[in-house]
Design a protein around this motif. Structure first.
Motif, PDB file in Angstrom:
ATOM      1  N   TRP A 219      45.202  26.957  49.721  1.00 39.12           N
ATOM      2  CA  TRP A 219      45.556  25.526  49.597  1.00 39.12           C
ATOM      3  C   TRP A 219      46.649  25.075  50.279  1.00 39.12           C
ATOM      4  O   TRP A 219      47.212  23.914  50.862  1.00 39.12           O
ATOM      5  CB  TRP A 219      45.385  24.821  48.265  1.00 39.12           C
ATOM      6  CG  TRP A 219      44.298  24.885  47.842  1.00 39.12           C
ATOM      7  CD1 TRP A 219      43.662  25.706  46.708  1.00 39.12           C
ATOM      8  CD2 TRP A 219      42.887  24.294  48.045  1.00 39.12           C
ATOM      9  NE1 TRP A 219      42.288  25.744  46.326  1.00 39.12           N
ATOM     10  CE2 TRP A 219      41.824  24.654  47.375  1.00 39.12           C
ATOM     11  CE3 TRP A 219      42.777  23.318  49.338  1.00 39.12           C
ATOM     12  CZ2 TRP A 219      40.589  24.242  47.441  1.00 39.12           C
ATOM     13  CZ3 TRP A 219      41.476  22.883  49.080  1.00 39.12           C
ATOM     14  CH2 TRP A 219      40.448  23.184  48.378  1.00 39.12           C
TER      15      TRP A 219
ATOM     16  N   LYS B  56      41.540  10.316  52.585  1.00 39.79           N
ATOM     17  CA  LYS B  56      40.652  10.888  51.420  1.00 39.79           C
ATOM     18  C   LYS B  56      41.021  12.636  51.832  1.00 39.79           C
ATOM     19  O   LYS B  56      41.104  12.997  50.670  1.00 39.79           O
ATOM     20  CB  LYS B  56      39.254  10.490  51.728  1.00 39.79           C
ATOM     21  CG  LYS B  56      39.082   9.048  51.285  1.00 39.79           C
ATOM     22  CD  LYS B  56      37.543   8.775  51.343  1.00 39.79           C
ATOM     23  CE  LYS B  56      36.953   8.392  52.506  1.00 39.79           C
ATOM     24  NZ  LYS B  56      35.631   8.099  52.355  1.00 39.79           N
ATOM     25  N   ALA B  57      40.719  12.975  52.883  1.00 41.07           N
ATOM     26  CA  ALA B  57      40.904  14.580  52.869  1.00 41.07           C
ATOM     27  C   ALA B  57      42.022  14.965  52.430  1.00 41.07           C
ATOM     28  O   ALA B  57      42.227  16.118  51.647  1.00 41.07           O
ATOM     29  CB  ALA B  57      40.522  15.046  54.391  1.00 41.07           C
TER      30      ALA B  57
ATOM     31  N   ASN C  14      44.173  13.947  50.179  1.00 36.62           N
ATOM     32  CA  ASN C  14      44.012  13.506  48.765  1.00 36.62           C
ATOM     33  C   ASN C  14      43.105  14.829  48.154  1.00 36.62           C
ATOM     34  O   ASN C  14      43.444  15.529  47.116  1.00 36.62           O
ATOM     35  CB  ASN C  14      43.652  12.475  48.268  1.00 36.62           C
ATOM     36  CG  ASN C  14      45.029  11.380  48.450  1.00 36.62           C
ATOM     37  OD1 ASN C  14      46.149  11.774  48.188  1.00 36.62           O
ATOM     38  ND2 ASN C  14      44.631  10.286  48.995  1.00 36.62           N
ATOM     39  N   TYR C  15      42.081  15.054  48.726  1.00 33.83           N
ATOM     40  CA  TYR C  15      41.110  16.070  48.306  1.00 33.83           C
ATOM     41  C   TYR C  15      41.778  17.414  48.493  1.00 33.83           C
ATOM     42  O   TYR C  15      41.592  18.327  47.417  1.00 33.83           O
ATOM     43  CB  TYR C  15      39.683  16.016  49.068  1.00 33.83           C
ATOM     44  CG  TYR C  15      39.045  14.925  48.773  1.00 33.83           C
ATOM     45  CD1 TYR C  15      39.001  14.203  47.793  1.00 33.83           C
ATOM     46  CD2 TYR C  15      38.152  14.520  49.639  1.00 33.83           C
ATOM     47  CE1 TYR C  15      38.443  13.157  47.310  1.00 33.83           C
ATOM     48  CE2 TYR C  15      37.282  13.285  49.652  1.00 33.83           C
ATOM     49  CZ  TYR C  15      37.483  12.654  48.340  1.00 33.83           C
ATOM     50  OH  TYR C  15      36.689  11.411  48.133  1.00 33.83           O
TER      51      TYR C  15
ATOM     52  N   ALA D   5      44.390  17.953  45.889  1.00 34.91           N
ATOM     53  CA  ALA D   5      43.722  17.937  44.597  1.00 34.91           C
ATOM     54  C   ALA D   5      43.217  19.573  44.249  1.00 34.91           C
ATOM     55  O   ALA D   5      42.527  19.767  43.209  1.00 34.91           O
ATOM     56  CB  ALA D   5      42.843  17.007  44.296  1.00 34.91           C
ATOM     57  N   LYS D   6      43.036  20.048  45.554  1.00 36.09           N
ATOM     58  CA  LYS D   6      42.529  21.369  45.418  1.00 36.09           C
ATOM     59  C   LYS D   6      40.938  21.348  45.375  1.00 36.09           C
ATOM     60  O   LYS D   6      40.321  22.211  44.564  1.00 36.09           O
ATOM     61  CB  LYS D   6      42.929  22.525  44.833  1.00 36.09           C
ATOM     62  CG  LYS D   6      44.531  22.428  45.044  1.00 36.09           C
ATOM     63  CD  LYS D   6      45.388  23.459  44.236  1.00 36.09           C
ATOM     64  CE  LYS D   6      46.738  23.763  44.847  1.00 36.09           C
ATOM     65  NZ  LYS D   6      47.781  24.107  43.863  1.00 36.09           N
ATOM     66  N   ASP D   7      40.247  20.477  45.776  1.00 36.65           N
ATOM     67  CA  ASP D   7      38.833  20.132  45.512  1.00 36.65           C
ATOM     68  C   ASP D   7      37.930  20.665  46.877  1.00 36.65           C
ATOM     69  O   ASP D   7      37.903  19.896  47.655  1.00 36.65           O
ATOM     70  CB  ASP D   7      38.693  18.636  45.387  1.00 36.65           C
ATOM     71  CG  ASP D   7      37.182  18.254  44.805  1.00 36.65           C
ATOM     72  OD1 ASP D   7      36.180  18.926  45.165  1.00 36.65           O
ATOM     73  OD2 ASP D   7      37.083  17.531  44.051  1.00 36.65           O
TER      74      ASP D   7
ATOM     75  N   LEU E 247      34.708  18.456  48.088  1.00 31.00           N
ATOM     76  CA  LEU E 247      35.161  17.019  48.750  1.00 31.00           C
ATOM     77  C   LEU E 247      36.161  17.385  49.798  1.00 31.00           C
ATOM     78  O   LEU E 247      35.794  16.552  51.086  1.00 31.00           O
ATOM     79  CB  LEU E 247      35.892  16.020  47.751  1.00 31.00           C
ATOM     80  CG  LEU E 247      34.961  15.499  46.439  1.00 31.00           C
ATOM     81  CD1 LEU E 247      35.655  14.940  45.514  1.00 31.00           C
ATOM     82  CD2 LEU E 247      33.709  14.907  47.101  1.00 31.00           C
ATOM     83  N   ALA E 248      36.752  18.160  49.883  1.00 26.65           N
ATOM     84  CA  ALA E 248      37.758  18.529  51.042  1.00 26.65           C
ATOM     85  C   ALA E 248      36.826  18.930  52.098  1.00 26.65           C
ATOM     86  O   ALA E 248      37.225  18.422  53.360  1.00 26.65           O
ATOM     87  CB  ALA E 248      38.736  19.475  50.577  1.00 26.65           C
TER      88      ALA E 248
ATOM     89  N   GLU F 166      34.902  15.998  53.484  1.00 30.47           N
ATOM     90  CA  GLU F 166      35.577  14.702  54.322  1.00 30.47           C
ATOM     91  C   GLU F 166      35.994  15.554  55.416  1.00 30.47           C
ATOM     92  O   GLU F 166      36.149  14.701  56.691  1.00 30.47           O
ATOM     93  CB  GLU F 166      36.809  14.343  53.427  1.00 30.47           C
ATOM     94  CG  GLU F 166      37.332  13.244  53.583  1.00 30.47           C
ATOM     95  CD  GLU F 166      36.209  11.987  53.611  1.00 30.47           C
ATOM     96  OE1 GLU F 166      36.139  11.054  54.877  1.00 30.47           O
ATOM     97  OE2 GLU F 166      35.346  12.041  52.641  1.00 30.47           O
TER      98      GLU F 166
END
Length: 127
Positions: free
Chosen positions: A49, A88-89, A91-92, A95-97, A100-101, A104
């Motif tokens: 990340w 959005k990317a 923030n994803y 957030a280490k998602d 979703l990352a 996006e």
């Protein structure tokens, strides 16, 4: 006769400007797409990340510098959609998602591809 020559010269200037921009945008947009595909997505899938965040921030800075020029040629709604996806990317990734990352980032890559394809000098784009 003078008006005809001026018309031809004007059209030639517009087409030449468009051609120069297409070459400029081709190089830069493909650079952004390659950065997403070859660097950022690999770091996201590896769940590295910190590296993904740095690579993404570098890519986003390049986009924001280049979009000042793109705004003269590209559809504003398409530029805004890309900006929203970048936000959005970001923030994803923070957030280490992973799902979703990755989703996006792929969306941004496709948006960049369509931005470029929609501005090429083709019969489809002219009519």
């Amino acid at each position: 006769m003078k008006a005809l020559i001026i018309s031809f010269v004007s059209i030639a200037v517009v087409i030449a400007s468009w051609g120069i921009f297409v070459n400029y945008s081709d190089k830069n947009i493909h650079g952004l797409m390659n950065s997403i595909e070859d660097d950022i997505l690999i770091s996201v899938y590896a769940q590295d990340w910190d590296k993904a965040e740095k690579q993404f921030n570098d890519m986003a800075k390049k986009w924001h510098r280049q979009k000042k020029i793109y705004s003269f040629f590209f559809n504003t709604a398409d530029i805004n959609a890309t900006d929203y996806s970048i936000a959005k990317a970001k923030n994803y990734i923070y957030a280490k998602d992973l799902p979703l990352a990755a989703g996006e980032l792929n969306c941004i890559r496709e948006q960049l591809k369509f931005l470029h394809l929609n501005e090429l000098i083709t019969l489809d784009n002219a009519f």
